[in-house]
Scaffold this motif. Structure first.
Motif, PDB file in Angstrom:
ATOM      1  N   UNK A  63       0.822  -1.210   0.000  1.00 40.47           N
ATOM      2  CA  UNK A  63       0.000   0.000   0.000  1.00 40.47           C
ATOM      3  C   UNK A  63       0.851   1.253   0.000  1.00 40.47           C
ATOM      4  N   UNK A  64       2.082   1.118   0.496  1.00 41.76           N
ATOM      5  CA  UNK A  64       3.006   2.253   0.549  1.00 41.76           C
ATOM      6  C   UNK A  64       4.080   2.081  -0.518  1.00 41.76           C
ATOM      7  N   UNK A  65       4.749   3.172  -0.914  1.00 40.10           N
ATOM      8  CA  UNK A  65       5.847   3.064  -1.872  1.00 40.10           C
ATOM      9  C   UNK A  65       6.927   2.110  -1.358  1.00 40.10           C
ATOM     10  N   UNK A  66       7.339   1.187  -2.206  1.00 39.82           N
ATOM     11  CA  UNK A  66       8.318   0.158  -1.822  1.00 39.82           C
ATOM     12  C   UNK A  66       9.480   0.202  -2.803  1.00 39.82           C
ATOM     13  N   UNK A  67      10.635   0.635  -2.323  1.00 37.93           N
ATOM     14  CA  UNK A  67      11.779   0.782  -3.222  1.00 37.93           C
ATOM     15  C   UNK A  67      12.622  -0.491  -3.271  1.00 37.93           C
ATOM     16  N   UNK A  68      12.909  -1.076  -2.131  1.00 39.56           N
ATOM     17  CA  UNK A  68      13.758  -2.269  -2.084  1.00 39.56           C
ATOM     18  C   UNK A  68      13.251  -3.217  -1.000  1.00 39.56           C
ATOM     19  N   UNK A  69      13.880  -4.371  -0.901  1.00 37.31           N
ATOM     20  CA  UNK A  69      13.449  -5.395   0.061  1.00 37.31           C
ATOM     21  C   UNK A  69      14.464  -5.583   1.192  1.00 37.31           C
ATOM     22  N   UNK A  70      15.251  -4.544   1.490  1.00 37.07           N
ATOM     23  CA  UNK A  70      16.321  -4.672   2.501  1.00 37.07           C
ATOM     24  C   UNK A  70      15.771  -4.974   3.886  1.00 37.07           C
ATOM     25  N   UNK A  71      14.566  -4.463   4.192  1.00 32.44           N
ATOM     26  CA  UNK A  71      13.965  -4.693   5.511  1.00 32.44           C
ATOM     27  C   UNK A  71      12.613  -5.380   5.401  1.00 32.44           C
ATOM     28  N   UNK A  72      12.458  -6.156   4.355  1.00 32.99           N
ATOM     29  CA  UNK A  72      11.188  -6.816   4.123  1.00 32.99           C
ATOM     30  C   UNK A  72      10.810  -7.707   5.301  1.00 32.99           C
ATOM     31  N   UNK A  73       9.586  -7.515   5.808  1.00 32.59           N
ATOM     32  CA  UNK A  73       9.012  -8.314   6.910  1.00 32.59           C
ATOM     33  C   UNK A  73       9.642  -8.036   8.274  1.00 32.59           C
ATOM     34  N   UNK A  74      10.536  -7.052   8.398  1.00 32.01           N
ATOM     35  CA  UNK A  74      11.049  -6.670   9.708  1.00 32.01           C
ATOM     36  C   UNK A  74      10.015  -5.791  10.421  1.00 32.01           C
ATOM     37  N   UNK A  75       9.881  -5.992  11.734  1.00 27.55           N
ATOM     38  CA  UNK A  75       8.935  -5.209  12.533  1.00 27.55           C
ATOM     39  C   UNK A  75       9.741  -4.349  13.496  1.00 27.55           C
ATOM     40  N   UNK A  76       9.654  -3.015  13.338  1.00 29.74           N
ATOM     41  CA  UNK A  76      10.462  -2.096  14.120  1.00 29.74           C
ATOM     42  C   UNK A  76       9.599  -1.263  15.055  1.00 29.74           C
ATOM     43  N   UNK A  77      10.215  -0.898  16.181  1.00 32.89           N
ATOM     44  CA  UNK A  77       9.579   0.002  17.138  1.00 32.89           C
ATOM     45  C   UNK A  77      10.616   1.043  17.542  1.00 32.89           C
ATOM     46  N   UNK A  78      10.180   2.274  17.830  1.00 33.14           N
ATOM     47  CA  UNK A  78      11.100   3.366  18.147  1.00 33.14           C
ATOM     48  C   UNK A  78      10.914   3.819  19.589  1.00 33.14           C
ATOM     49  N   UNK A  79      12.020   4.290  20.193  1.00 28.28           N
ATOM     50  CA  UNK A  79      11.955   4.846  21.545  1.00 28.28           C
ATOM     51  C   UNK A  79      13.036   5.906  21.718  1.00 28.28           C
ATOM     52  N   UNK A  80      12.711   6.939  22.492  1.00 26.12           N
ATOM     53  CA  UNK A  80      13.699   7.950  22.852  1.00 26.12           C
ATOM     54  C   UNK A  80      13.880   9.071  21.858  1.00 26.12           C
TER      55      UNK A  80
END
Length: 827
Positions: free
Chosen positions: A121-138
């Protein structure tokens, strides 16, 4: 069926490799969610997820401007735009129009893998982080966070606002907060924001993956990021090592007391109290926190490792408060006894029961015998205890009061085998099992090949010796004099020959691997440190150091063994049982006796501190000729005379006597000999500058604590006023004192000269034989009772023969005879 229309925009249409890749991709994978009612008449609905394939239309459309295409929104086909630049105006226009946009690396990646084109659904340029789930803090700046989230989406990653077990990576700008703590506890990799930026720079590398270990490990948040550390109670060498490790792990170090410090790391075995009142925002932690953080590659939670002051008011009172300032001498002695009793009352450091009197030996049983072990590590190892070490005794039948010499040899053999099994079990449970454990925080500490090289055939050796121990145990329980001990070893001879050659052949490689991994892998070095911190008693067996396995270590051990034999030759009457393969010389100290318990006050006394005992010898007043070996070499005569060989377990307390005008460099030992009901005080004055008194006392307490298997060596040291224990050094160097001691020694010599109790047995025997010959009777018949009674009387008065009559050849001859006799019993 919906058709997928691929539009190549500008430069993408000129990419020949991209055109070839599109020819191999026939479909696009599209996830679909359907809503279905569970049953008619009910409003309950459930979601059904499925995947459908859309056919990609050939040929493809090439365009320089998106205006040429008009309205791309059609129910008959799904349009996918391939754009090379995700920052130009065309890309922004497509995003505003909510079009599906992909980059050339995604197409090339799918063609190379033989996979369908992913639906995004979003623009997808490459698959370097395909299927990784990230969370941010700080992250405080919203613009920076939005930019990072956008890049993650462009590389195929997924963002989660809240942290959960599904999150694969936490991107942290701070080491504080709940998300950080949860990630540490779950072992989730914690990354810097730089990881995302650097991965985006490699977006055009088709085979690049952001979670490749070599790449990802460069951007992990180091354990001590945002930390300012200080170190208290460590040696200069150890502190320098820890400061270097701190900088390697992303932190900084400061002097103790600096207000900028965030963590004060304390060596709990040497620090009793802090030299200042810590600030509220300062974490005061044990060194296990430091090494544990490095081991799991993330800052450990401080709450589990907080340093606490050791408080026991009745025990920590200074002996000075028990001052014996009273004019009555008898009262002083009584108060001194009470002082010594208070020092050990309810605080006996030894975990072993007091030695029983000979009259109580009948209560020994096979159960108590089989529980004897000199290696307590087996009871504190991590993980499951092997059955061989946890088996209860099979019999509690009381043993006879006396056993044969053959039984005694078998008992010693069993105890040795039991200790060996315990040591091997400790090595496996404490080191190998944790290293092989799956799901380690921070990932595997060592590769499987390295673990196999280090431990080799040790598990196989343990299995064989466990079986030998069990058979020996059965033999001891069902003991008869005709049982053959040798048969047990013959039974397992093939197994021993199979397991030991690989261990011997690869032993050097194993040591080299340990040394290399400890130097090159900080987490392994930290793992060894944590293991020792948690199992202090193991330090007697192996204390890992940066020089472990090196040539310097071998030279040190060889020198220690040479010094060991020098003690045997230097001390006249040195007990034969001092020689032992597990014993090593720790320190030699020159002193002067301040009491009359061991020898005369003022006599020169040498203390030889071994790892499990203390040899006390005084200076000889008269030196006899040297010892001549069978090879013709002459050794210097012994300059010292044996006084006592004291197991360190008999030392209950060590008194650091305060420096005063009348007392310098003095210390005392509170001991409890096995034949005594009360404590005794042995006091000494150091006569050399090295080692310093403080270092000597710490060294002594450390060896005592290791012997009785206690980690808190500092609890053995007490500070005492000289008057409270009636110790002073005022007259030690005076001329009058030396003259007084000389007169006292002369008086003793005169007394011995006129005392029948000191008459040499040889002269007495010759006189009695001469007397019997004069009477015409045989000394072996008529005078047998007379000689026996007289010699017994003389022996009872004289005590044990002078150790000066016992030389080293006779000791080895006696030992050889004992071993020969033991071998005879075993056959």
């Amino acid at each position: 069926m919906v058709i997928v229309l691929v539009v190549l925009v500008q430069e993408a249409g000129k990419h020949e490799e991209l055109l070839k890749a599109l020819e191999t991709i026939k479909i696009m994978e599209v996830p679909v969610i359907k809503i279905k009612e569970t049953s008619p008449g009910k409003s309950e609905e459930k979601l059904i997820k499925s995947i459908i394939h859309m056919e990609i239309k050939v040929p493809y459309i090439k365009t320089d401007t998106i205006e040429e295409l008009g309205d791309s929104d059609s129910p008959e086909f799904e349009t996918v735009f391939v754009v090379t630049d995700f920052q130009d105006s065309i890309f922004n226009s497509l995003c505003k129009a909510d079009c599906r946009v992909v980059g050339p690396p995604v197409v090339l990646h799918c063609a190379r893998k033989g996979e369908p084109l992913p639906f995004s659904c979003r623009p997808l340029y490459c698959a370097s982080m395909l299927n990784l789930v990230l969370c941010f803090t700080g992250f405080r700046k919203k613009d920076e966070l939005v930019k990072l989230v956008t890049l993650v989406h462009h590389m195929g990653g997924i963002i989660r606002r809240d942290f959960s077990s599904k999150v694969t990576h936490l991107v942290a700008n701070s080491t504080h907060g709940d998300k950080f703590r949860i990630a540490v506890s779950l072992g989730t990799p914690i990354m810097k924001a730089e990881w995302i930026y650097k991965a985006w720079e490699k977006r055009n590398e088709i085979d690049f993956c952001a979670v490749d270990d070599d790449f990802r490990n460069q951007f992990k948040v180091p354990p001590f990021q945002d930390c300012m550390l200080s170190f208290l109670g460590f040696s200069d060498e150890e502190r320098a090592n820890m400061e270097e490790m701190t900088e390697m792990q992303g932190g900084h170090y400061l002097p103790v007391g600096d207000e900028r410090c965030t963590h004060l790391v304390v060596e709990e075995s040497t620090v009793k109290d802090l030299p200042f009142e810590p600030l509220k925002n300062l974490y005061v932690v044990k060194q296990e926190w430091f090494w544990g953080s490095i081991q799991m590659d993330a800052r450990a939670g401080e709450s589990m490792y907080l340093f606490e002051k050791s408080e026991s008011p009745g025990l920590k009172k200074s002996v000075s408060q028990l001052s014996l300032n009273t004019p009555n001498s008898n009262r002083k002695r009584r108060r001194l006894k009470e002082t010594l009793a208070q020092l050990t009352r309810e605080t006996d450091m030894s975990p072993f029961p007091p030695r029983k009197r000979p009259s109580a030996e009948h209560s020994l049983s096979i159960g108590s015998l089989l529980d004897i072990s000199n290696t307590p590590e087996s009871s504190t190892t991590n993980g499951e205890t092997p059955k061989s070490c946890a088996r209860p005794s099979k019999n509690s039948t009381p043993l006879p009061l006396k056993q044969s010499a053959r039984w005694q040899v078998a008992k010693e053999l069993y105890q040795t085998e039991s200790n060996y099994v315990d040591i091997l079990t400790t090595i496996i449970q404490l080191f190998q099992v944790p290293l092989e454990k799956e799901g380690q925080l921070g990932g595997p500490i060592l590769a499987q090949e390295e673990i196999k090289t280090i431990f080799g055939s040790i598990p196989d050796i343990l299995d064989v010796h466990t079986k030998i121990k069990e058979d020996l145990e059965d033999l001891m329980i069902n003991w008869t004099e005709n049982k053959s001990i040798g048969d047990i070893f013959l039974k397992y001879s093939k197994d021993l020959l199979k397991t030991y050659p690989p261990f011997v052949n690869f032993f050097e490689m194993s040591k080299e691997t340990i040394t290399r991994c400890e130097k090159q892998k900080p987490r392994f070095h930290a793992f060894l440190k944590v293991s020792v911190c948690r199992n202090k008693s193991l330090s007697r067996t192996w204390r890992p150091s940066p020089n472990c396995g090196s040539l310097e270590e071998y030279k040190r051990k060889t020198e220690a063994q040479r010094q060991f034999f020098d003690v045997v030759y230097e001390v006249d009457g040195c007990p034969a049982n001092l020689l032992s393969s597990h014993r090593s010389l720790v320190q030699r100290l020159e002193t002067v006796a301040l009491g009359d318990d061991l020898c005369d006050r003022g006599e020169q006394v040498t203390l030889f501190l071994f790892n499990d005992c203390l040899e006390i010898a005084r200076k000889r007043h008269k030196v006899i000729g040297g010892f001549k070996s069978p090879h013709g070499h002459t050794r210097p005569p012994a300059s010292l005379k044996h006084v006592v060989l004291m197991p360190l377990s008999q030392i209950k307390k060590v008194l650091d006597i305060r420096e005063t005008e009348d007392c310098h460099k003095a210390f005392a030992l509170v001991v409890r000999p096995p034949t005594e009901h009360n404590n005794k005080l042995l006091s000494f004055q150091m006569t050399t500058e090295e080692p310093p008194k403080e270092d000597w006392l710490k060294m002594l307490c450390r060896q005592v604590a290791n012997t009785i298997c206690k980690a808190d060596a500092e609890n053995l040291i007490y500070t005492a006023d000289p008057d409270s224990v009636e110790v002073n050094t005022k007259d030690m160097d005076s001329t009058l004192s030396r003259a007084s001691r000389a007169i006292k020694k002369t008086s003793k010599k005169v007394t011995r000269a006129f005392s029948f109790s000191k008459t040499p047995k040889r002269a007495l025997r010759r006189a009695l034989m001469s007397h019997s010959a004069t009477e015409g009777r045989s000394p072996s018949s008529a005078n047998e009772n007379y000689i026996g009674s007289r010699l017994t009387s003389a022996s009872s008065l004289a005590g044990i023969p002078s150790p000066s009559l016992v030389n080293l050849p006779s000791i080895f001859e006696k030992r050889s005879h004992t071993l020969s006799r033991s071998t005879t019993h075993l056959i």
